[in-house]
Motif scaffolding. Structure first.
Motif, PDB file in Angstrom:
ATOM      1  N   UNK A 121       0.823  -1.208   0.000  1.00  0.00           N
ATOM      2  CA  UNK A 121       0.000   0.000   0.000  1.00  0.00           C
ATOM      3  C   UNK A 121       0.858   1.260   0.000  1.00  0.00           C
ATOM      4  N   UNK A 122       1.954   1.216   0.736  1.00  0.00           N
ATOM      5  CA  UNK A 122       2.862   2.365   0.783  1.00  0.00           C
ATOM      6  C   UNK A 122       3.415   2.678  -0.603  1.00  0.00           C
ATOM      7  N   UNK A 123       3.828   1.636  -1.323  1.00  0.00           N
ATOM      8  CA  UNK A 123       4.373   1.829  -2.668  1.00  0.00           C
ATOM      9  C   UNK A 123       3.292   2.268  -3.641  1.00  0.00           C
ATOM     10  N   UNK A 124       2.098   1.691  -3.505  1.00  0.00           N
ATOM     11  CA  UNK A 124       1.001   2.020  -4.418  1.00  0.00           C
ATOM     12  C   UNK A 124       0.627   3.489  -4.332  1.00  0.00           C
ATOM     13  N   UNK A 125       0.680   4.051  -3.132  1.00  0.00           N
ATOM     14  CA  UNK A 125       0.308   5.458  -2.953  1.00  0.00           C
ATOM     15  C   UNK A 125       1.238   6.392  -3.716  1.00  0.00           C
ATOM     16  N   UNK A 126       2.455   5.945  -3.950  1.00  0.00           N
ATOM     17  CA  UNK A 126       3.396   6.784  -4.668  1.00  0.00           C
ATOM     18  C   UNK A 126       3.371   6.593  -6.172  1.00  0.00           C
ATOM     19  N   UNK A 127       2.560   5.649  -6.655  1.00  0.00           N
ATOM     20  CA  UNK A 127       2.576   5.330  -8.078  1.00  0.00           C
ATOM     21  C   UNK A 127       1.212   5.409  -8.752  1.00  0.00           C
ATOM     22  N   UNK A 128       0.142   5.359  -7.988  1.00  0.00           N
ATOM     23  CA  UNK A 128      -1.201   5.244  -8.571  1.00  0.00           C
ATOM     24  C   UNK A 128      -1.592   6.487  -9.373  1.00  0.00           C
ATOM     25  N   UNK A 129      -2.127   6.252 -10.552  1.00  0.00           N
ATOM     26  CA  UNK A 129      -2.636   7.334 -11.399  1.00  0.00           C
ATOM     27  C   UNK A 129      -4.133   7.514 -11.128  1.00  0.00           C
ATOM     28  N   UNK A 130      -4.711   8.530 -11.732  1.00  0.00           N
ATOM     29  CA  UNK A 130      -6.153   8.748 -11.583  1.00  0.00           C
ATOM     30  C   UNK A 130      -6.936   7.553 -12.121  1.00  0.00           C
ATOM     31  N   UNK A 131      -6.449   6.962 -13.206  1.00  0.00           N
ATOM     32  CA  UNK A 131      -7.112   5.788 -13.766  1.00  0.00           C
ATOM     33  C   UNK A 131      -7.021   4.596 -12.816  1.00  0.00           C
ATOM     34  N   UNK A 132      -5.878   4.459 -12.149  1.00  0.00           N
ATOM     35  CA  UNK A 132      -5.704   3.371 -11.177  1.00  0.00           C
ATOM     36  C   UNK A 132      -6.685   3.525 -10.017  1.00  0.00           C
ATOM     37  N   UNK A 133      -6.808   4.741  -9.543  1.00  0.00           N
ATOM     38  CA  UNK A 133      -7.721   5.009  -8.425  1.00  0.00           C
ATOM     39  C   UNK A 133      -9.160   4.732  -8.848  1.00  0.00           C
ATOM     40  N   UNK A 134      -9.515   5.105 -10.064  1.00  0.00           N
ATOM     41  CA  UNK A 134     -10.852   4.818 -10.569  1.00  0.00           C
ATOM     42  C   UNK A 134     -11.120   3.321 -10.575  1.00  0.00           C
TER      43      UNK A 134
END
Length: 243
Positions: A121-134
């Motif tokens: 989760x820590x790594x994902x927060x630094x890489x996620x794009x708007x599309x990923x969050x969607x």
């Protein structure tokens, strides 16, 4: 004098000076894959994970073969493999039984999950794009719908898919492989608590997605750690109540 012909390592025709890598009696054939054997193995694991085959249940080869529409041989081979991997217990003169996880086994596995997914989760927060969050919100909605319809299997699958998506967003392939190794067993342990844990779990998922969307690695790490720890606690509480 005629020189020996070139050949595979270990053959009599190897070039001069080449070391013998295999003994003369070593097999040179690669076993071909056995898709039916693998399919039966995967099917039995899925039946165990979704609690169709419950912990402690006696497994009869003939019944399983008829249920899966195969002969007894691939079932027997699958049960032996499942025994070596801890899914099944083979008892002398009694047969095969679905393994009943001990509290220690569950605690060790879920503890490892806490560590791995917290970092994920820590790594994902630094890489996620708007599309990923969607995409995360879409998976969240699937889980909410499964919760509303009291669909236990749907909840387990939705939970696994959401966590897998976060793992993939971490960008760490080694971490993803390690999490995948424990995923099936996590699903096995999660199934009995999917509905009791449901509302709280999906509220925590929403908080986690918000932290990832904000790019707040520290908050995402903390939220995932709390989420995974609460799942571990819920499992032990459910086991204690059942006993």
């Amino acid at each position: 004098m005629t020189q020996p012909a070139a050949g595979i390592p270990g053959s009599k025709g190897r070039p001069p000076g080449r070391p013998r890598l295999l003994g003369e009696g070593a097999t040179r054939r690669v076993e071909r894959p056995a898709p039916l054997r693998q399919a039966v193995y995967d099917a039995l694991i899925e039946l165990i994970v979704n609690q169709t085959l419950k912990p402690g249940q006696h497994l009869v080869e003939l019944e399983l073969a008829e249920y899966l529409g195969v002969s007894r041989q691939p079932v027997r081979e699958a049960l032996q493999r499942l025994q070596t991997e801890g899914w099944v217990d083979l008892r002398p003169a009694q047969g095969a039984f679905v393994h009943t996880p001990t509290d220690e086994e569950a605690d060790q596995l879920l503890g490892v999950r806490v560590v791995l997914e917290t970092h994920s989760a820590q790594l994902a927060a630094g890489r996620a794009t708007a599309e990923d969050v969607q995409r995360l919100w879409e998976l969240q909605q699937i889980g909410i719908e499964a919760l509303a319809s009291a669909d236990t299997e749907g909840l387990v699958v939705a939970n696994a898919n959401l966590h897998t998506c976060i793992t993939n967003l971490s960008g760490n392939k080694v971490l993803a492989e390690m999490i995948a190794m424990v995923d099936r067993r996590v699903r096995w342990y999660y199934t009995p608590i999917a509905r009791p844990r449901g509302k709280d779990a999906w509220t925590e998922h929403a908080d986690l997605i918000k932290a990832i969307a904000a790019g707040n690695a520290e908050l995402a790490s903390k939220t995932m750690h709390q989420h995974a720890e609460r799942t571990r606690q819920a499992y032990h509480e459910q086991r204690a109540a059942a006993q």
